[in-house]
Design an enzyme around this catalytic site. Structure first.
Site, PDB file in Angstrom:
ATOM      1  N   GLU A 171      -2.156  -7.037   7.849  1.00 48.24           N
ATOM      2  CA  GLU A 171      -0.815  -6.942   8.421  1.00 48.24           C
ATOM      3  C   GLU A 171      -0.764  -7.644   9.776  1.00 48.24           C
ATOM      4  O   GLU A 171      -1.790  -7.923  10.395  1.00 48.24           O
ATOM      5  CB  GLU A 171      -0.424  -5.463   8.555  1.00 48.24           C
ATOM      6  CG  GLU A 171       0.968  -5.200   9.128  1.00 48.24           C
ATOM      7  CD  GLU A 171       2.106  -5.828   8.340  1.00 48.24           C
ATOM      8  OE1 GLU A 171       2.219  -7.069   8.376  1.00 48.24           O
ATOM      9  OE2 GLU A 171       2.873  -5.068   7.709  1.00 48.24           O
ATOM     10  N   HIS A 190       0.821  -1.213   0.000  1.00 52.47           N
ATOM     11  CA  HIS A 190       0.000   0.000   0.000  1.00 52.47           C
ATOM     12  C   HIS A 190       0.857   1.266   0.000  1.00 52.47           C
ATOM     13  O   HIS A 190       2.032   1.248   0.365  1.00 52.47           O
ATOM     14  CB  HIS A 190      -0.921   0.015   1.227  1.00 52.47           C
ATOM     15  CG  HIS A 190      -0.162   0.009   2.527  1.00 52.47           C
ATOM     16  ND1 HIS A 190       0.416   1.143   3.069  1.00 52.47           N
ATOM     17  CD2 HIS A 190       0.132  -0.995   3.374  1.00 52.47           C
ATOM     18  CE1 HIS A 190       1.027   0.840   4.194  1.00 52.47           C
ATOM     19  NE2 HIS A 190       0.877  -0.458   4.416  1.00 52.47           N
TER      20      HIS A 190
END
Length: 408
Positions: free
Chosen positions: A288, A212
């Site tokens: 994550e 990202h």
């Protein structure tokens, strides 16, 4: 249904004497090592240690996937014949161990095979490492094991980590400066590499792995996982997402887009998918790591407040961050499961996988068969692209790592 091979062994230096066991879980299709276990168990017999190794191996397989088909291979004729039901269990020490092993997975999912000792070297070496550790008054540590690759040389020159795994300060700084100075250039599509084998395995499934774009926490190198504030993209991060969208649209190869559920990934994925005219599928397994009490802190702050916990975490993939975070071993399990799901869903297609530092590095590590400590030896910048191709025979090929050319 996943297929695992469990190889297990145990030994006693004296029979009975100082004893230990070792077990390894292997992907039956790719040959990839998925889990290792070893333990010094004190004074015991060879047979007790062998059963303990079997139990540890079956539990590790169950943790990876409780529905897996498991093929147990051991050089203990006694354990194999007793667990297969062909020999009676007479010794009182063996009966509870055999019963425990039988309860771990349904009988229909497990089969047993005797193999000669020379074909059980991985588990044998783990057992000996456990006994060696016990001789020193310690327990076996996965980070110090040499069982998988024998006498694998480890790099003594690798620098100690100075920040959250993979936050590349230099790369991120260069990318920010480049975005401020120039519009993104579109890289040419590289020619596909020639495979090692001569057999035609068909079109591989290719995961284009996109980290990202930046958030406000990225340039400060703060731990930012799935247990924190879930920040959005910063202004820089939005420009990065636009830049990568332009580059991928020019290539014209992406056929599907999947994303972590966290906001920074969904915003990055939406920017690309909108440009490509595709929908975004959210996969929870791509989130994550949960960094527990360390969320939002810098590496230096964690080292100051939780020095012992940090040292333990850096030394072993099985150790979780302070306060109930996730270990890298746990992250590996869910990322590998998500990989399997996506490969089944997208055979032969090119899929953009928008995720985070740890999942990208984990997919790369698994493709290479690299040890867990390799997570700290890869640089991965915000909005960088990596790529792994997965072939029909179960092999994988790393084609790209940390490409930021679209940001320049």
């Amino acid at each position: 249904m996943p297929k695992f091979v469990v190889e297990a062994d145990g030994g006693s230096r004296g029979n009975p004497g100082p004893a230990g066991y070792g077990a390894v879980v292997i992907d039956a299709v790719t040959g990839e090592t998925l889990a290792e276990a070893a333990e010094y168990i004190g004074i015991a017999t060879n047979n007790v240690a062998e059963y303990k190794g079997l139990i540890a191996g079956l539990k590790a397989a169950r943790t990876l996937d409780p529905a897996a088909d498991v093929h147990v291979r051991m050089d203990s004729k006694l354990v194999v014949e007793q667990m297969s039901g062909r020999w009676k269990i007479k010794h009182p020490d063996m009966k509870p161990l055999a019963a425990e092993a039988a309860r771990i997975l349904p009988a229909g999912q497990v089969r047993y095979e005797w193999i000669p000792r020379e074909k059980n070297k991985h588990a044998d070496r783990l057992a000996n490492e456990a006994m060696d550790a016990g001789k020193k008054g310690k327990q076996w540590e996965p980070s110090r094991s040499t069982a998988e690759l024998g006498a694998r040389a480890r790099s003594a020159a690798a620098p100690a980590p100075q920040g959250p795994p993979g936050d590349a300060a230099a790369g991120a700084a260069k990318a920010r400066a480049a975005l401020a100075a120039a519009s993104p250039a579109v890289p040419e599509q590289a020619a596909p590499p020639v495979g090692w084998g001569s057999a035609d395995l068909g079109t591989p499934a290719t995961f284009v792995l996109l980290r990202h774009g930046e958030t406000v926490l990225t340039p400060e190198k703060r731990f930012s996982g799935s247990g924190g504030s879930d920040p959005a993209l910063s202004a820089v991060g939005r420009r990065q997402a636009d830049a990568v969208a332009t580059a991928l649209a020019a290539r014209g190869t992406i056929e599907a887009v999947v994303s972590s559920p966290l906001l920074r990934c969904r915003e990055t994925a939406d920017a690309v998918a909108t440009r490509l005219g595709l929908e975004v599928s959210v996969e929870d397994g791509l989130r994550e790591t949960d960094f527990g009490a360390w969320e939002g802190m810098t590496f230096a702050e964690v080292r100051e407040r939780y020095a012992d916990d940090l040292s333990a975490w850096l030394a072993s993939p099985d150790v979780a961050p302070t306060g109930g975070g996730e270990s890298f071993a746990s992250v590996t399990t869910r990322v590998a499961a998500t990989r399997t799901t996506l490969l089944a869903r997208h055979p032969g297609r090119t899929v953009l996988v928008v995720t985070h530092v740890t999942p990208v590095k984990t997919l790369v590590r698994l493709a290479l068969g690299a040890p867990p400590e390799s997570l700290f030896r890869m640089e991965l910048s915000a909005a960088s692209l990596s790529a792994v191709a997965y072939y029909a025979d179960g092999n994988a090929s790393l084609r790209l790592l940390n490409d930021t050319s679209h940001l320049r």
